[in-house]
Structure formats: structure tokens, C-alpha cells
Design a protein around this motif. Sequence first.
Motif, PDB file in Angstrom:
ATOM      1  N   GLU A  69     -13.392 -66.204  86.942  1.00  0.00           N
ATOM      2  CA  GLU A  69     -13.899 -65.606  88.169  1.00  0.00           C
ATOM      3  C   GLU A  69     -14.085 -66.690  89.227  1.00  0.00           C
ATOM      4  O   GLU A  69     -14.788 -67.675  88.982  1.00  0.00           O
ATOM      5  N   LEU A  70     -13.430 -66.524  90.358  1.00  0.00           N
ATOM      6  CA  LEU A  70     -13.658 -67.418  91.483  1.00  0.00           C
ATOM      7  C   LEU A  70     -14.826 -66.850  92.275  1.00  0.00           C
ATOM      8  O   LEU A  70     -14.793 -65.703  92.724  1.00  0.00           O
ATOM      9  N   VAL A  71     -15.886 -67.649  92.399  1.00  0.00           N
ATOM     10  CA  VAL A  71     -17.154 -67.174  92.942  1.00  0.00           C
ATOM     11  C   VAL A  71     -17.519 -68.019  94.160  1.00  0.00           C
ATOM     12  O   VAL A  71     -17.243 -69.225  94.200  1.00  0.00           O
ATOM     13  N   GLN A  72     -18.152 -67.388  95.150  1.00  0.00           N
ATOM     14  CA  GLN A  72     -18.580 -68.109  96.349  1.00  0.00           C
ATOM     15  C   GLN A  72     -20.083 -68.012  96.509  1.00  0.00           C
ATOM     16  O   GLN A  72     -20.667 -66.930  96.405  1.00  0.00           O
ATOM     17  N   CYS A  73     -20.706 -69.157  96.733  1.00  0.00           N
ATOM     18  CA  CYS A  73     -22.155 -69.211  96.931  1.00  0.00           C
ATOM     19  C   CYS A  73     -22.528 -68.582  98.270  1.00  0.00           C
ATOM     20  O   CYS A  73     -21.903 -68.882  99.297  1.00  0.00           O
ATOM     21  N   PHE A 112     -16.823 -71.870  93.401  1.00  0.00           N
ATOM     22  CA  PHE A 112     -16.806 -72.490  92.075  1.00  0.00           C
ATOM     23  C   PHE A 112     -16.186 -71.503  91.095  1.00  0.00           C
ATOM     24  O   PHE A 112     -16.023 -70.317  91.388  1.00  0.00           O
ATOM     25  N   LEU A 113     -15.787 -72.013  89.952  1.00  0.00           N
ATOM     26  CA  LEU A 113     -15.057 -71.230  88.966  1.00  0.00           C
ATOM     27  C   LEU A 113     -15.927 -70.976  87.748  1.00  0.00           C
ATOM     28  O   LEU A 113     -16.526 -71.901  87.200  1.00  0.00           O
ATOM     29  N   MET A 114     -15.983 -69.704  87.322  1.00  0.00           N
ATOM     30  CA  MET A 114     -16.780 -69.334  86.157  1.00  0.00           C
ATOM     31  C   MET A 114     -15.881 -68.687  85.112  1.00  0.00           C
ATOM     32  O   MET A 114     -14.794 -68.182  85.429  1.00  0.00           O
ATOM     33  N   VAL A 115     -16.330 -68.702  83.850  1.00  0.00           N
ATOM     34  CA  VAL A 115     -15.531 -68.127  82.770  1.00  0.00           C
ATOM     35  C   VAL A 115     -16.428 -67.349  81.815  1.00  0.00           C
ATOM     36  O   VAL A 115     -17.567 -67.744  81.543  1.00  0.00           O
ATOM     37  N   GLU A 116     -15.909 -66.214  81.342  1.00  0.00           N
ATOM     38  CA  GLU A 116     -16.533 -65.437  80.282  1.00  0.00           C
ATOM     39  C   GLU A 116     -15.497 -65.232  79.182  1.00  0.00           C
ATOM     40  O   GLU A 116     -14.292 -65.285  79.432  1.00  0.00           O
ATOM     41  N   GLU A 117     -15.962 -64.974  77.958  1.00  0.00           N
ATOM     42  CA  GLU A 117     -15.051 -64.747  76.836  1.00  0.00           C
ATOM     43  C   GLU A 117     -15.388 -63.440  76.132  1.00  0.00           C
ATOM     44  O   GLU A 117     -16.522 -62.956  76.205  1.00  0.00           O
ATOM     45  N   ASP A 118     -14.388 -62.875  75.476  1.00  0.00           N
ATOM     46  CA  ASP A 118     -14.544 -61.617  74.749  1.00  0.00           C
ATOM     47  C   ASP A 118     -14.225 -61.870  73.279  1.00  0.00           C
ATOM     48  O   ASP A 118     -13.084 -62.138  72.924  1.00  0.00           O
ATOM     49  N   TYR A 119     -15.234 -61.799  72.423  1.00  0.00           N
ATOM     50  CA  TYR A 119     -15.050 -62.012  70.994  1.00  0.00           C
ATOM     51  C   TYR A 119     -15.025 -60.695  70.226  1.00  0.00           C
ATOM     52  O   TYR A 119     -15.382 -60.628  69.061  1.00  0.00           O
ATOM     53  N   GLY A 120     -14.586 -59.635  70.908  1.00  0.00           N
ATOM     54  CA  GLY A 120     -14.441 -58.341  70.254  1.00  0.00           C
ATOM     55  C   GLY A 120     -15.483 -57.327  70.641  1.00  0.00           C
ATOM     56  O   GLY A 120     -15.402 -56.162  70.253  1.00  0.00           O
ATOM     57  N   GLN A 121     -16.467 -57.743  71.411  1.00  0.00           N
ATOM     58  CA  GLN A 121     -17.523 -56.828  71.837  1.00  0.00           C
ATOM     59  C   GLN A 121     -17.631 -56.762  73.357  1.00  0.00           C
ATOM     60  O   GLN A 121     -18.679 -56.450  73.900  1.00  0.00           O
ATOM     61  N   GLY A 122     -16.548 -57.049  74.024  1.00  0.00           N
ATOM     62  CA  GLY A 122     -16.546 -57.044  75.481  1.00  0.00           C
ATOM     63  C   GLY A 122     -16.932 -58.410  76.030  1.00  0.00           C
ATOM     64  O   GLY A 122     -17.271 -59.327  75.271  1.00  0.00           O
ATOM     65  N   ALA A 174     -24.388 -65.057  94.615  1.00  0.00           N
ATOM     66  CA  ALA A 174     -22.978 -65.425  94.566  1.00  0.00           C
ATOM     67  C   ALA A 174     -22.112 -64.174  94.472  1.00  0.00           C
ATOM     68  O   ALA A 174     -22.506 -63.178  93.867  1.00  0.00           O
ATOM     69  N   THR A 175     -20.929 -64.251  95.049  1.00  0.00           N
ATOM     70  CA  THR A 175     -20.019 -63.108  95.090  1.00  0.00           C
ATOM     71  C   THR A 175     -18.685 -63.474  94.462  1.00  0.00           C
ATOM     72  O   THR A 175     -18.124 -64.535  94.752  1.00  0.00           O
ATOM     73  N   VAL A 176     -18.181 -62.600  93.580  1.00  0.00           N
ATOM     74  CA  VAL A 176     -16.868 -62.793  92.971  1.00  0.00           C
ATOM     75  C   VAL A 176     -15.803 -62.461  94.016  1.00  0.00           C
ATOM     76  O   VAL A 176     -15.766 -61.343  94.545  1.00  0.00           O
ATOM     77  N   THR A 177     -14.936 -63.436  94.317  1.00  0.00           N
ATOM     78  CA  THR A 177     -13.901 -63.226  95.323  1.00  0.00           C
ATOM     79  C   THR A 177     -12.539 -62.925  94.701  1.00  0.00           C
ATOM     80  O   THR A 177     -11.697 -62.292  95.333  1.00  0.00           O
ATOM     81  N   SER A 178     -12.300 -63.386  93.466  1.00  0.00           N
ATOM     82  CA  SER A 178     -11.056 -63.064  92.761  1.00  0.00           C
ATOM     83  C   SER A 178     -11.257 -63.306  91.279  1.00  0.00           C
ATOM     84  O   SER A 178     -12.211 -63.974  90.867  1.00  0.00           O
ATOM     85  N   GLU A 179     -10.357 -62.761  90.464  1.00  0.00           N
ATOM     86  CA  GLU A 179     -10.500 -62.889  89.008  1.00  0.00           C
ATOM     87  C   GLU A 179      -9.142 -62.842  88.336  1.00  0.00           C
ATOM     88  O   GLU A 179      -8.149 -62.391  88.925  1.00  0.00           O
ATOM     89  N   ALA A 180      -9.099 -63.337  87.111  1.00  0.00           N
ATOM     90  CA  ALA A 180      -7.868 -63.293  86.315  1.00  0.00           C
ATOM     91  C   ALA A 180      -8.247 -63.310  84.842  1.00  0.00           C
ATOM     92  O   ALA A 180      -9.220 -63.960  84.448  1.00  0.00           O
TER      93      ALA A 180
END
Length: 217
Positions: free
Chosen positions: A43-47, A54-64, A24-30
Motif C-alpha cells: 500500500e502506497l500511503v500518504q501522511c 511511505f510504503l506499507m505491507v500486509e500479509e495473508d497467511y490463510g485468514q485474510g 494517512a490515506t492509501v493512494t494506491s495498492e498492489a
Amino acid sequence: MSPTFRVGQSFPLMCPHCEKPALATVTSEAVGGGDTEPPYLLELVQCGTCHDPFLMVEEDYGQGWDGDPGVLWPPQKRPLSIHVPQDLRREHEEALQCFKSKAYTATAVMVRRTLEGVCSDQGMSSGTGRPKPLVKMLAQLKDEGKLDGRLLEWAQELRVLGNEGAHFTGRGVSREDAADGLALAEAILDYLYVLTAQFTNFKDRRAKAKQDGASSK
């Protein structure tokens, strides 16, 4: 907040659309959050196989960023409640894995195994001296008030579907039947182990509140 520059990066995963291993490739992010909630990276990702996004999400709890993005869209199937016994969750998960692998006949067989596990866990297979047929164990669940008429009808249809999967007939189980079998089996598990317990707790809590209210008068 510093940019992440992930656009254009590729990584392997199991596509939530085609359910195949893909690059999968990240095509855009915010980036968002950061005031009243942890920063999150969308992250907007394309198979690379079916080319659906499809849309993916990551979170930062103070350690990146946590480095373990979760699929936000399309919606993913929720896990079974921890109130469902572990052995039954494992059987259902194996049925789900069969479905994801497009092994629909195997899915039907695993759904039937899940029903057998439910009957065994509920004590329907004990005291007979020999294995009791699933059709009779399901009927016993209804006789003891653990399944109502509609749920028994669902369970019996799943039993028949599992029988069709277990015996060679020259016909395979369709994707639609396998998907419905999974959903109906999950509904039965939720009814027996989650909703029934929740309703019992609700009634007990209401009864205690009425008792406490009466004693305070």
C-alpha cells in the motif's frame, strides 16, 4: 485474487517521516505473492500532516490480510537484540521515544542512564560503598578489557552529552547530537552483549572443530 479496494481509505498512525500522529490515506495498492510465499498487499500511503509518502505491507497467511500493516519504506530502526538485558533495552527504548517526541535534551539524559545501566550490569558499581562516578566506571570497563579505546572515547562523549542535558546551561541538545548519541549507545550495547558473545561462540566452535578433527586422525 480479489481486489481490496483500499485506495482512498484513511487511518490514524505515527508517520515514519515527521514522527507525528497523522491521518494517512492509501493512494494506491498492489497484491503479490501466492505461489511460493504468502500473498502480500503493498500500500502506497500518504501522511495527512507532512504529505510525504511511505510504503506499507500486509500479509495473508490463510485468514485474510492481517490488519496490521508494517512500514516497508522508509527503513525503520531495528529493535535491539534480545541478548541485550531487558532493563537496558527498556532504557534505550525510552531514549528513543524521547527522540521521536523531539525531546532531544531528555534523549541525552536517557542515553547517559543507559550507560550507567551498562556499568551496573557489568559489575562496575559494586564494592565501593558509595556510588562510583560514571567516568570511573567507564574507565574500569576499559581496564578490564570490556571496552577498547575507541568505544571508551565514544562512551565518555556520551557521558558528557548526558551531563549537558541534565544540568541547566541555557542551551538545549541538538537533534544531531541526540541522534548520534542514540546510535553510539546502541553500538556499545551491540558490542558488549551481541558481538562479544557471537565472537566467543565463533571461537569456541572453531576450537571444538579443530579438536574433533585432531581426534579423528
